[in-house]
Design a protein around this motif. Structure first.
Motif, PDB file in Angstrom:
ATOM      1  N   ALA A  78      65.717 105.094  88.063  1.00 42.26           N
ATOM      2  CA  ALA A  78      67.311 104.156  87.329  1.00 42.26           C
ATOM      3  C   ALA A  78      67.605 104.669  86.830  1.00 42.26           C
ATOM      4  N   PHE A  79      67.670 106.367  86.631  1.00 39.18           N
ATOM      5  CA  PHE A  79      68.381 107.112  84.889  1.00 39.18           C
ATOM      6  C   PHE A  79      69.221 108.088  86.593  1.00 39.18           C
ATOM      7  N   HIS A  80      68.481 108.365  87.464  1.00 40.84           N
ATOM      8  CA  HIS A  80      69.097 109.323  88.601  1.00 40.84           C
ATOM      9  C   HIS A  80      70.091 109.069  89.803  1.00 40.84           C
ATOM     10  N   MET A  81      69.776 107.336  89.769  1.00 36.56           N
ATOM     11  CA  MET A  81      70.108 106.427  90.594  1.00 36.56           C
ATOM     12  C   MET A  81      72.033 105.935  90.070  1.00 36.56           C
ATOM     13  N   ALA A  82      71.841 105.550  88.675  1.00 38.11           N
ATOM     14  CA  ALA A  82      72.789 105.722  87.481  1.00 38.11           C
ATOM     15  C   ALA A  82      73.858 106.785  87.617  1.00 38.11           C
ATOM     16  N   CYS A  83      73.184 107.948  87.506  1.00 41.53           N
ATOM     17  CA  CYS A  83      73.727 109.426  87.525  1.00 41.53           C
ATOM     18  C   CYS A  83      74.195 109.762  88.892  1.00 41.53           C
ATOM     19  N   THR A  84      73.560 109.693  89.870  1.00 39.51           N
ATOM     20  CA  THR A  84      74.292 110.004  91.338  1.00 39.51           C
ATOM     21  C   THR A  84      74.556 108.759  92.368  1.00 39.51           C
ATOM     22  N   GLU A  85      74.693 107.585  91.563  1.00 43.32           N
ATOM     23  CA  GLU A  85      75.718 106.491  92.268  1.00 43.32           C
ATOM     24  C   GLU A  85      75.021 106.441  93.777  1.00 43.32           C
ATOM     25  N   LEU A  86      72.923 106.668  93.684  1.00 48.40           N
ATOM     26  CA  LEU A  86      72.694 106.887  94.684  1.00 48.40           C
ATOM     27  C   LEU A  86      71.860 105.664  94.731  1.00 48.40           C
ATOM     28  N   PRO A  87      71.317 104.517  96.462  1.00 51.36           N
ATOM     29  CA  PRO A  87      71.004 103.853  96.296  1.00 51.36           C
ATOM     30  C   PRO A  87      69.519 104.574  95.636  1.00 51.36           C
ATOM     31  N   PHE A  88      68.387 103.385  95.485  1.00 53.39           N
ATOM     32  CA  PHE A  88      66.859 103.325  95.331  1.00 53.39           C
ATOM     33  C   PHE A  88      66.535 104.179  96.474  1.00 53.39           C
ATOM     34  N   LYS A  89      66.380 103.758  97.720  1.00 56.06           N
ATOM     35  CA  LYS A  89      65.389 105.314  98.157  1.00 56.06           C
ATOM     36  C   LYS A  89      65.744 106.416  98.699  1.00 56.06           C
ATOM     37  N   GLU A  90      67.770 106.558  98.008  1.00 53.60           N
ATOM     38  CA  GLU A  90      68.092 107.800  98.644  1.00 53.60           C
ATOM     39  C   GLU A  90      67.699 108.698  97.086  1.00 53.60           C
ATOM     40  N   ALA A  91      67.995 107.427  96.041  1.00 47.95           N
ATOM     41  CA  ALA A  91      67.641 108.569  94.892  1.00 47.95           C
ATOM     42  C   ALA A  91      66.156 108.795  94.801  1.00 47.95           C
ATOM     43  N   VAL A  92      65.007 107.929  95.505  1.00 48.69           N
ATOM     44  CA  VAL A  92      63.909 109.085  95.118  1.00 48.69           C
ATOM     45  C   VAL A  92      63.420 109.739  96.526  1.00 48.69           C
ATOM     46  N   ARG A  93      63.809 110.100  97.671  1.00 52.53           N
ATOM     47  CA  ARG A  93      64.296 111.214  98.094  1.00 52.53           C
ATOM     48  C   ARG A  93      64.447 112.011  98.050  1.00 52.53           C
ATOM     49  N   ASP A  94      65.598 112.265  96.813  1.00 55.82           N
ATOM     50  CA  ASP A  94      67.068 113.208  95.772  1.00 55.82           C
ATOM     51  C   ASP A  94      65.707 113.447  95.207  1.00 55.82           C
ATOM     52  N   LEU A  95      65.086 112.550  94.547  1.00 50.91           N
ATOM     53  CA  LEU A  95      63.604 113.640  93.137  1.00 50.91           C
ATOM     54  C   LEU A  95      62.859 113.853  94.406  1.00 50.91           C
ATOM     55  N   ILE A  96      62.157 113.514  94.587  1.00 50.48           N
ATOM     56  CA  ILE A  96      61.282 113.911  95.497  1.00 50.48           C
ATOM     57  C   ILE A  96      61.378 115.423  96.663  1.00 50.48           C
TER      58      ILE A  96
END
Length: 102
Positions: A78-96
């Motif tokens: 959720a933090f990464h989503m808020a900082c990057t404005e990415l939707p959930f799946k894209e944020a997870v893909r970015d993190l991993i």
């Protein structure tokens, strides 16, 4: 039916997330030392913060965060989503490390 790369999440994505201590150290400039419970204070990136109203959990796997001033809270995704404005799946893909890869 083929899945687009943005829709695909591996089944083990939870285990592939970065360690919260490493993630937050990279994304929060003034992260202090964690207390005995694993919470570390930092200035909140979601409002004009002149103190350290944000607390992040550096131990465990979820990387919870909460701000005592603006009320923003959640886990590391959720933090990464808020900082990057990415939707959930894209944020997870970015993190991993899968974002932009087929």
């Amino acid at each position: 039916m083929s899945r687009s790369s943005s829709a695909y999440l591996p089944k083990d994505w939870h285990g592939r997330l970065p360690a919260p201590a490493i993630y937050y150290a990279q994304h929060l400039g003034n992260l202090d030392q964690a207390d005995a419970n694993g919470w570390a204070p930092a200035p909140c990136p979601f409002h004009d913060d002149h103190g350290a109203s944000l607390s992040v959990k550096l131990v465990g796997t979820k990387g919870a965060y909460r701000c005592d001033t603006c009320g923003n809270h959640g886990d590391m995704v959720a933090f990464h989503m808020a900082c990057t404005e990415l939707p959930f799946k894209e944020a997870v893909r970015d993190l991993i490390g899968l974002r932009g890869r087929a």
